[in-house]
Write a protein that holds these residues in place. Structure first.
Motif, short mmCIF file in Angstrom:
data_model
loop_
_atom_site.label_atom_id
_atom_site.label_comp_id
_atom_site.label_asym_id
_atom_site.label_seq_id
_atom_site.Cartn_x
_atom_site.Cartn_y
_atom_site.Cartn_z
N VAL A 25 -7.93 0.63 -18.08
CA VAL A 25 -8.08 1.59 -17.10
C VAL A 25 -8.79 1.20 -15.59
CG1 VAL A 25 -9.09 4.13 -16.67
CG2 VAL A 25 -7.98 3.58 -18.65
N LYS A 26 -9.70 0.63 -15.98
CA LYS A 26 -10.31 -0.04 -14.68
C LYS A 26 -9.45 -0.99 -13.62
CE LYS A 26 -14.91 -0.83 -15.69
NZ LYS A 26 -15.95 -1.78 -16.09
N ARG A 27 -8.64 -1.78 -14.44
CA ARG A 27 -8.06 -2.89 -13.81
C ARG A 27 -6.61 -2.19 -13.09
NH1 ARG A 27 -7.21 -8.67 -15.82
NH2 ARG A 27 -5.15 -9.32 -14.91
N TYR A 28 -6.05 -1.14 -13.75
CA TYR A 28 -4.75 -0.76 -13.20
C TYR A 28 -4.96 0.52 -12.52
CZ TYR A 28 -2.96 -4.53 -15.96
OH TYR A 28 -2.76 -5.96 -16.41
N SER A 29 -6.15 1.33 -12.74
CA SER A 29 -5.92 2.68 -12.16
C SER A 29 -5.81 2.69 -10.66
CB SER A 29 -7.17 3.46 -12.67
OG SER A 29 -8.28 2.92 -12.14
N GLY A 30 -6.40 1.94 -9.97
CA GLY A 30 -6.16 1.90 -8.55
C GLY A 30 -4.75 1.85 -8.10
N LYS A 31 -4.06 0.86 -8.53
CA LYS A 31 -2.77 0.63 -8.25
C LYS A 31 -1.83 1.87 -8.97
CE LYS A 31 -2.32 -4.42 -8.16
NZ LYS A 31 -1.97 -5.44 -8.41
N LEU A 32 -1.99 2.35 -9.95
CA LEU A 32 -1.31 3.33 -10.47
C LEU A 32 -1.53 4.66 -9.86
CD1 LEU A 32 -2.00 2.53 -14.27
CD2 LEU A 32 0.34 2.06 -12.96
N MET A 33 -2.68 4.87 -9.44
CA MET A 33 -2.97 5.98 -8.58
C MET A 33 -2.31 6.10 -7.23
SD MET A 33 -4.69 8.82 -8.64
CE MET A 33 -5.22 10.12 -7.31
N ALA A 34 -2.08 4.81 -6.68
CA ALA A 34 -1.29 4.92 -5.49
C ALA A 34 0.33 5.30 -5.90
CB ALA A 34 -1.21 3.30 -4.64
N ILE A 35 0.91 4.60 -7.06
CA ILE A 35 2.17 5.22 -7.16
C ILE A 35 1.86 6.80 -7.34
CG2 ILE A 35 3.75 4.97 -9.03
CD1 ILE A 35 3.02 2.18 -9.52
N CYS A 36 1.38 6.98 -8.22
CA CYS A 36 1.24 8.72 -8.42
C CYS A 36 1.09 9.46 -7.43
CB CYS A 36 0.14 9.12 -9.38
SG CYS A 36 -0.02 8.24 -10.81
N ARG A 37 0.51 9.14 -6.25
CA ARG A 37 0.38 9.83 -4.97
C ARG A 37 1.65 9.87 -4.13
NH1 ARG A 37 -2.99 7.68 -1.01
NH2 ARG A 37 -3.25 9.71 -0.13
N ARG A 38 2.49 8.90 -4.52
CA ARG A 38 3.83 8.84 -3.98
C ARG A 38 4.91 9.80 -4.61
NH1 ARG A 38 3.45 3.09 -3.86
NH2 ARG A 38 4.89 2.59 -5.56
N TYR A 39 4.40 10.28 -5.79
CA TYR A 39 5.46 11.46 -6.61
C TYR A 39 4.84 12.61 -6.58
CZ TYR A 39 8.04 7.25 -7.90
OH TYR A 39 9.13 6.03 -7.86
N ALA A 40 3.32 12.73 -6.49
CA ALA A 40 2.82 14.10 -6.47
C ALA A 40 2.75 14.71 -5.11
CB ALA A 40 1.53 13.90 -7.31
N ASP A 42 0.01 16.42 -4.11
CA ASP A 42 -1.30 16.41 -3.79
C ASP A 42 -2.12 15.59 -4.76
OD1 ASP A 42 -1.80 18.15 -6.38
OD2 ASP A 42 -0.93 19.60 -5.11
N ASP A 43 -3.23 15.36 -4.35
CA ASP A 43 -4.20 14.33 -5.11
C ASP A 43 -4.36 14.97 -6.62
OD1 ASP A 43 -4.21 12.62 -3.31
OD2 ASP A 43 -6.36 12.46 -2.63
N ILE A 120 2.95 7.24 3.81
CA ILE A 120 2.94 8.33 2.66
C ILE A 120 3.24 9.57 3.05
CG2 ILE A 120 1.78 9.53 0.81
CD1 ILE A 120 0.46 6.74 0.15
N ALA A 121 2.64 9.85 4.27
CA ALA A 121 2.52 11.32 4.91
C ALA A 121 4.03 11.49 5.31
CB ALA A 121 1.67 11.32 6.08
N ILE A 122 4.68 10.30 6.04
CA ILE A 122 6.16 10.48 6.59
C ILE A 122 7.30 10.87 5.10
CG2 ILE A 122 8.05 9.24 7.38
CD1 ILE A 122 5.90 7.96 9.03
N ILE A 123 6.78 9.88 4.23
CA ILE A 123 7.56 10.00 3.01
C ILE A 123 7.46 11.30 2.27
CG2 ILE A 123 8.24 9.00 0.74
CD1 ILE A 123 7.28 6.36 1.88
N ASN A 124 6.27 11.69 2.36
CA ASN A 124 6.05 13.24 1.51
C ASN A 124 6.74 14.20 2.13
OD1 ASN A 124 4.74 12.02 -0.61
ND2 ASN A 124 2.67 12.57 -0.05
N GLN A 125 7.09 14.18 3.79
CA GLN A 125 7.66 15.09 4.29
C GLN A 125 9.17 15.63 3.73
OE1 GLN A 125 7.24 15.17 8.36
NE2 GLN A 125 5.29 14.24 8.15
#
Lengths: 181, 501
Positions: A25-40, A42-43, A120-125
């Motif tokens: 969790v510690k090792r991959y959560s940062g990168k995975l959170m970045a992915i999740c933000r692209r599909y979600a 909101d945070d 991300i803001a542009i893509i999220n539009q």
């Protein structure tokens, strides 16, 4: 090539060792959170996807055969989780529409100046469906055939929606460029 | 392509992107979910508790039944092939229920009130006298020699035991006259083989002159009152069928005669029923409100059934403990409709322009878009399988063969949800049929209440009809944005079989 540390983490997680599970969790959560933000949207939704995705990773880690990148395997699970969660909420987003936007000038020199947050803001539009396909194709690198399989649509639908996404982005990119110049 | 420049930069930056996460908080949320063993253990412990309780109590019942072979529940009695005794005495503790075969021509006397300081729970079959093989057993608590006054012909378990001091004490009680009655007869005494073996370190009994153990809790002698001919071991015995009118049978499956009834009865049964589900749907996300409202308006209950097996233990006071496994299935359906918009773009010739003045034809190429709108209607099924393990306490009130039971208790619920859909007219997708979503992440606790009316068709077979209510239980998955709670009220039919000795 997997590092020794990654091997240990995988073996530990397969043995259901809490220490190594937390290390994963510690090792991959940062990168995975970045992915999740692209599909979600909101945070909060991104955190939900991350949490659910990591649970699936830790539960199904026995299915990882050691072939291919472990990080890629994790990413794929998290992306699938995001798509599933999106489908659950899709009842509210099912019917989307978009404007026929006028084309504007594209200023390539400003692309490199955009921050991740601005990107991300542009893509999220983008409308929901376009955004997902844009992310899957452009950022994650999936082919239209793979995307079609993941989303249960035809490859031609994937292609056409990507084309529309690109068209919309061309319009969106103008705004930040004006601000910066 | 200029767009590709943007895409290239976006790919480079976003694929390397990381975002700060509170790992400890995230791990706290994940840890309980990735450790299902505890929940499984809890489920196992719950089920093991219920069944362990039943099994252990079953063995207690068996042991108790062997000790107290009740003449009431026996279908037949053993009589010595001898003349009836001159006189027999049987003292029952409460004197309310008397069960004697007529053939013995016994005179039944009302028992005296309990004399403080002694216990009158001798349970003896004394079959050595009448030729059978049982041995004397007793849980009489006494510190001195005593005599078990017994009707040996009938192998009765309703005996009264007296210590020497008690016998002396009753001499001065005119209404009882126990000592006189006992001592005026010449007792014939038989000591079982087992007793002979046990008679180590005994001392003589003051009343009968028979060796008796001072510290033993078992009777060492059986006094047969007034028999002229005491049967020997090999004497023939006659088996006499008991007529129903001769004895006061308790209501079937019941234990009204406290002296003679076994402490616990073991029963088993099956039940089935139909019920009406009351569903409560909520969501914390306002974006789901419209969806939820539509579901509530269109949802209909298609099917709701319950089947189960149960095991019961009933005390002589008609309190009972029930456990088992219930399978419950409910199927509901709701509908959605909408429009699917699909746009396709193709590169190609858009139009051809011919200049009327010079005749030059110009072709314009570009993207043409094709927009299709498809009306869709889908029916979504929710099929929920539930397995309940209840631990219920109940009380049964009886009137002849009819009973009324009231019960309540806790249940452990494990549910499995299946979703499916029918989609008309489009390839719209719905991924919620992922098998990973079928399994809930936790078990739920609830409670159950029931009122039942029963009827004993035979002393062992009971048929019941009742109304059952199950408290609201959360059936939605943890990650599901829609919280679904469901309670049930239903009609159940049950058949039970009681192991009555």
């Amino acid at each position: 090539m997997k590092s020794t540390e990654e091997h240990k983490i995988i073996a530990g997680c397969q043995a259901r060792n809490a220490f190594y599970q937390k290390e994963l969790v510690k090792r991959y959560s940062g990168k995975l959170m970045a992915i999740c933000r692209r599909y979600a949207r909101d945070d909060a939704s991104a955190k939900d996807i991350l949490q659910e995705g990591l649970i699936k990773v830790l539960k199904d880690i026995d299915q990882y055969q050691g072939k291919g990148s472990f990080e890629g395997w994790i990413k794929k699970i998290v992306i699938n989780t995001a798509l599933q969660q999106r489908s659950r909420k899709r009842f509210t987003y099912e019917i989307y529409s978009y404007e026929n936007l006028p084309e504007g000038k594209i200023l390539p020199e400003v692309y490199s100046q955009l921050s991740v947050e601005e990107l991300i803001a542009i893509i999220n539009q983008l409308p929901e469906g376009f955004r997902v396909i844009f992310n899957l194709y452009v950022i994650e690198g999936y082919s239209h055939e793979e995307i079609a399989q993941m989303l249960a649509i035809t490859p031609s639908t994937s292609r056409s929606q990507l084309a529309r996404a690109r068209k919309i982005l061309q319009k969106k990119i103008i705004l930040p460029s004006k601000i910066r110049i | 392509m200029k767009t590709n420049d943007f895409e290239k930069i976006a790919r480079e930056k976003l694929t390397q992107d990381t975002y700060p996460v509170d790992v400890d908080a995230l791990w706290d949320a994940i840890e309980p979910e990735v450790r299902p063993r505890k929940r499984k253990r809890f489920l196992f412990l719950w089920m093991a508790t219920g069944f362990g309780l039943l099994i252990s109590l079953f063995f207690i019942t068996q042991k108790d039944s062997r000790l107290a072979q009740s003449p009431i529940s026996s279908a037949e009695k053993i009589h010595a092939n001898l003349a009836p005794p001159i006189d027999t005495i049987e003292y029952l503790k409460d004197s309310k229920k008397i069960s004697r075969p007529k053939v013995a021509d016994n005179k039944l006397k009302k028992a005296p009130k309990d004399i403080p300081g002694f216990t009158n729970t001798v349970k003896s079959n004394v079959k050595d006298i009448s030729g059978s093989t049982n041995t004397v057993k007793s849980n009489v608590k006494t510190t001195s020699a005593f005599v078990a006054v017994s009707d040996s012909y009938h192998s009765s378990s309703s005996h009264r035991s007296f210590t020497r001091a008690e016998m002396d004490e009753t001499q001065n009680t005119p209404s009882l006259q126990i000592k006189q009655e006992v001592l005026s007869l010449t007792p014939k005494i038989k000591i079982t083989k087992q007793e002979q073996e046990d008679q180590q370190g005994v001392e003589a009994d003051a009343v009968t002159g028979i060796p008796a153990r001072t510290e033993d809790k078992q009777p060492i002698a059986t006094v047969v009152l007034g028999n002229q001919n005491v049967p020997e071991k090999n004497d023939p015995v006659e088996i006499e069928e008991r007529e129903e009118t001769d004895v006061l049978l308790p209501p079937p499956g019941q234990s009204k005669t406290r002296n003679n009834a076994p402490r616990l009865l073991l029963g088993g049964g099956v039940h089935t029923g139909v019920s009406y589900q009351m569903v409560e749907l909520t969501t914390s996300d306002p974006a789901n409100e419209a969806w939820l409202q539509n579901r509530i308006e269109t949802e209909s209950n298609l099917e709701q059934i319950t089947v189960g097996v149960e095991a019961l233990l009933k005390t002589k006071f008609n309190w009972y403990l029930r456990t088992g496994v219930d399978y419950h299935r409910s199927v509901s359906q709701f509908e959605f409709s909408g429009t699917l918009i699909d746009e396709k773009e193709t590169n190609g010739l858009i139009k051809t322009i011919r200049n009327p003045f010079n005749g030059v034809v110009t072709e314009e190429y570009g993207v043409t878009s094709e927009r299709t709108e498809t009306l869709w209607n889908k029916k979504i099924f929710n099929k929920i399988h539930q397995i309940n393990t209840p631990i219920i306490i109940g009380k049964e009130f009886s009137l002849t063969n009819w009973t009324v039971g009231v019960e309540a208790g806790a249940l452990l619920n494990w549910s499995l949800r299946q979703s499916g859909q029918i989609l008309d007219g489009s390839n719209f997708y719905y991924l919620d049929d992922d098998p990973n979503d079928w399994f809930r992440n936790k078990t739920e606790m609830g409670w159950l209440g029931s009122i039942q009316v029963g009827y004993f068709f035979t002393p062992k077979t009971q048929l019941l009809v009742g109304v059952v209510y199950q408290s609201p239980i959360t059936l939605s998955e943890d990650h599901n944005p829609i919280l679904q709670k469901q309670s049930n009220i239903g009609l159940q039919v049950a058949a039970r079989y009681w192991l009555v000795n």
